[in-house]
Write a protein that holds these residues in place. Structure first.
Motif, mmCIF file in Angstrom:
data_model
loop_
_atom_site.group_PDB
_atom_site.id
_atom_site.type_symbol
_atom_site.label_atom_id
_atom_site.label_comp_id
_atom_site.label_asym_id
_atom_site.label_seq_id
_atom_site.Cartn_x
_atom_site.Cartn_y
_atom_site.Cartn_z
ATOM 1 N N ALA A 250 0.831 -1.206 0.000
ATOM 2 C CA ALA A 250 0.000 0.000 0.000
ATOM 3 C C ALA A 250 0.866 1.257 0.000
ATOM 4 O O ALA A 250 0.632 2.196 -0.778
ATOM 5 C CB ALA A 250 -0.924 -0.008 1.211
ATOM 6 N N ALA A 251 1.882 1.284 0.855
ATOM 7 C CA ALA A 251 2.750 2.456 0.932
ATOM 8 C C ALA A 251 3.484 2.693 -0.385
ATOM 9 O O ALA A 251 3.610 3.832 -0.852
ATOM 10 C CB ALA A 251 3.751 2.282 2.073
ATOM 11 N N ALA A 252 3.963 1.620 -1.004
ATOM 12 C CA ALA A 252 4.721 1.764 -2.249
ATOM 13 C C ALA A 252 3.865 2.331 -3.375
ATOM 14 O O ALA A 252 4.385 2.983 -4.290
ATOM 15 C CB ALA A 252 5.297 0.421 -2.670
ATOM 16 N N ALA A 253 2.559 2.109 -3.304
ATOM 17 C CA ALA A 253 1.675 2.609 -4.352
ATOM 18 C C ALA A 253 1.514 4.126 -4.318
ATOM 19 O O ALA A 253 0.938 4.703 -5.245
ATOM 20 C CB ALA A 253 0.307 1.945 -4.228
ATOM 21 N N THR A 254 2.034 4.786 -3.288
ATOM 22 C CA THR A 254 1.946 6.252 -3.189
ATOM 23 C C THR A 254 3.264 6.933 -3.549
ATOM 24 O O THR A 254 3.388 8.146 -3.392
ATOM 25 C CB THR A 254 1.549 6.676 -1.759
ATOM 26 O OG1 THR A 254 2.646 6.435 -0.857
ATOM 27 C CG2 THR A 254 0.316 5.921 -1.268
ATOM 28 N N LEU A 255 4.246 6.182 -4.034
ATOM 29 C CA LEU A 255 5.569 6.752 -4.290
ATOM 30 C C LEU A 255 5.586 7.619 -5.547
ATOM 31 O O LEU A 255 4.852 7.357 -6.508
ATOM 32 C CB LEU A 255 6.601 5.642 -4.442
ATOM 33 C CG LEU A 255 6.879 4.793 -3.200
ATOM 34 C CD1 LEU A 255 7.881 3.694 -3.538
ATOM 35 C CD2 LEU A 255 7.403 5.656 -2.060
ATOM 36 N N PRO A 256 6.446 8.640 -5.567
ATOM 37 C CA PRO A 256 6.598 9.454 -6.785
ATOM 38 C C PRO A 256 7.381 8.691 -7.834
ATOM 39 O O PRO A 256 8.102 7.744 -7.534
ATOM 40 C CB PRO A 256 7.390 10.664 -6.282
ATOM 41 C CG PRO A 256 8.206 10.123 -5.154
ATOM 42 C CD PRO A 256 7.318 9.102 -4.480
ATOM 43 N N ASP A 257 7.228 9.104 -9.067
ATOM 44 C CA ASP A 257 7.983 8.526 -10.180
ATOM 45 C C ASP A 257 8.639 9.679 -10.933
ATOM 46 O O ASP A 257 7.959 10.517 -11.529
ATOM 47 C CB ASP A 257 7.045 7.744 -11.097
ATOM 48 C CG ASP A 257 7.810 6.971 -12.170
ATOM 49 O OD1 ASP A 257 9.019 7.228 -12.345
ATOM 50 O OD2 ASP A 257 7.196 6.118 -12.831
ATOM 51 N N ASP A 258 9.980 9.731 -10.880
ATOM 52 C CA ASP A 258 10.691 10.835 -11.526
ATOM 53 C C ASP A 258 11.224 10.449 -12.904
ATOM 54 O O ASP A 258 12.111 11.091 -13.454
ATOM 55 C CB ASP A 258 11.828 11.335 -10.644
ATOM 56 C CG ASP A 258 12.828 10.236 -10.299
ATOM 57 O OD1 ASP A 258 12.678 9.112 -10.855
ATOM 58 O OD2 ASP A 258 13.731 10.487 -9.496
#
Length: 337
Positions: free
Chosen positions: A65-73
């Motif tokens: 769940a937490a990883a699904a909120t990560l930014p993608d640069d």
């Protein structure tokens, strides 16, 4: 500037590759969360005879769940490298779980998230996880000890198939991972030698589906390891999972992933318990792949109690009213606090 994930449609599925091979199919289905909003997810639980949620399950769900909120640069999502969590309340398998993620920090190299796993509005697990860009750096690692080939060792699944007991039958049908102890296992009786060290091999019981990401492999390692981390505590004190009156529960959990891993291949757990006191025991494990590469380190403190530990003022066993334990009380399994 890193871009945050767009707000999804309500009830979107946080996908995890699925398989038809049971019981891994049930585990992977449970890791497939429903996304309710940008930082909120919902999940279900695996069945347990005790009615309490297995701690490794909610750990794995929380990091996904937490990883699904990560930014993608533009370089891809940052990789999970550590978690620190506290199990706060017993979870009930019949109730849904809500995962509320808080975005604590997004730096140039690291992202940090706090996840609360909630049932009926109360947290059962509070977890902080950290994710890092793929970057170069100085490197060293622990060396794997000599260990017998896992194929030469007896599988716990064989033992479960041979024992006529409800818990053994349940584990035989639901265990998603094959565990093979180097020393005598402690499922039915305490080991002859009281030592705080043990080694075991573990891998997925059936082939994993194609397309699993490294994040999902790391989440599955978190799922799998919770069931064995306190065994060195039991082994040190001559206890087994069937010791009468044994009470065991996970309290907190720390985990560090060092290098890529594959839970579909054999992994060697080199375990120890440096301390036990006050009804709590600490278990530590270094995890190596078959090439001897140090892929992860895990530490967990858990509640470990038996009736003989009763302090001053407790009634002697002979004075306590008799009770007839349920089958799952006769043979403990790790669960949440």
């Amino acid at each position: 500037m890193p871009q945050l994930p767009e707000a999804p449609d309500a009830a979107a599925v946080l996908d995890v590759p699925q398989t038809d091979a049971e019981p891994m199919a049930t585990v992977l289905s449970t890791l497939r969360l429903t996304r309710l909003g940008p930082d909120e997810f919902a999940g279900t639980s695996l069945p347990q005879l005790s009615g309490r949620i297995y701690g490794g399950q909610v750990l794995a769900q929380s990091v996904l769940a937490a990883a699904a909120t990560l930014p993608d640069d533009g370089d891809g999502r940052r990789q999970l490298h550590s978690v620190h969590g506290y199990f706060l309340r017993p979870g009930k398998v019949e109730l849904p779980i809500t995962f509320a993620v808080e975005r604590l920090h997004d730096g140039r190299s690291f992202s940090t998230r706090r996840t609360h796993a909630l049932q009926q509005g109360k947290p059962i697990l509070s977890l902080i996880s950290s994710y890092q860009e793929d970057q170069p750096g100085r490197e060293h690692a622990a060396a794997a000890p000599e260990a017998p080939d896992p194929e030469s060792l007896r599988s716990a699944l064989t033992l479960f198939d041979e024992v006529d007991h409800p818990v053994a039958k349940f584990m035989s049908s639901t265990a998603a991972f094959d565990i093979r102890h180097v020393e005598q296992d402690i499922y039915l009786r305490g080991a002859g030698e009281r030592t705080d060290a043990q080694m075991l091999w573990m891998r997925a019981r059936s082939p994993l589906p194609a397309g699993l990401t490294q994040l999902q492999h790391r989440a599955l390692l978190a799922y799998a390891c919770d069931q064995v981390l306190l065994e060195p505590v039991l082994r040190r004190h001559g206890l087994s999972w069937r010791t009468p009156g044994l009470s065991v529960a996970s309290l907190d959990h720390g985990m560090w992933w060092h290098r890529p891993l594959d839970v579909g291949q054999w992994l060697l757990y080199v375990q120890e318990s440096p301390s036990a006191q006050g009804g709590r025991g600490l278990g530590i494990a270094k995890v190596f792949d078959t090439a001897g590469t140090h892929v992860a380190t895990v530490a967990q403190e858990g509640m470990v109690r038996v009736p003989d530990d009763a302090g001053p003022g407790a009634r002697p066993a002979a004075d306590r009213p008799p009770s007839v334990p349920r089958p799952d009380e006769e043979w403990k399994r790790p669960s949440l606090r």
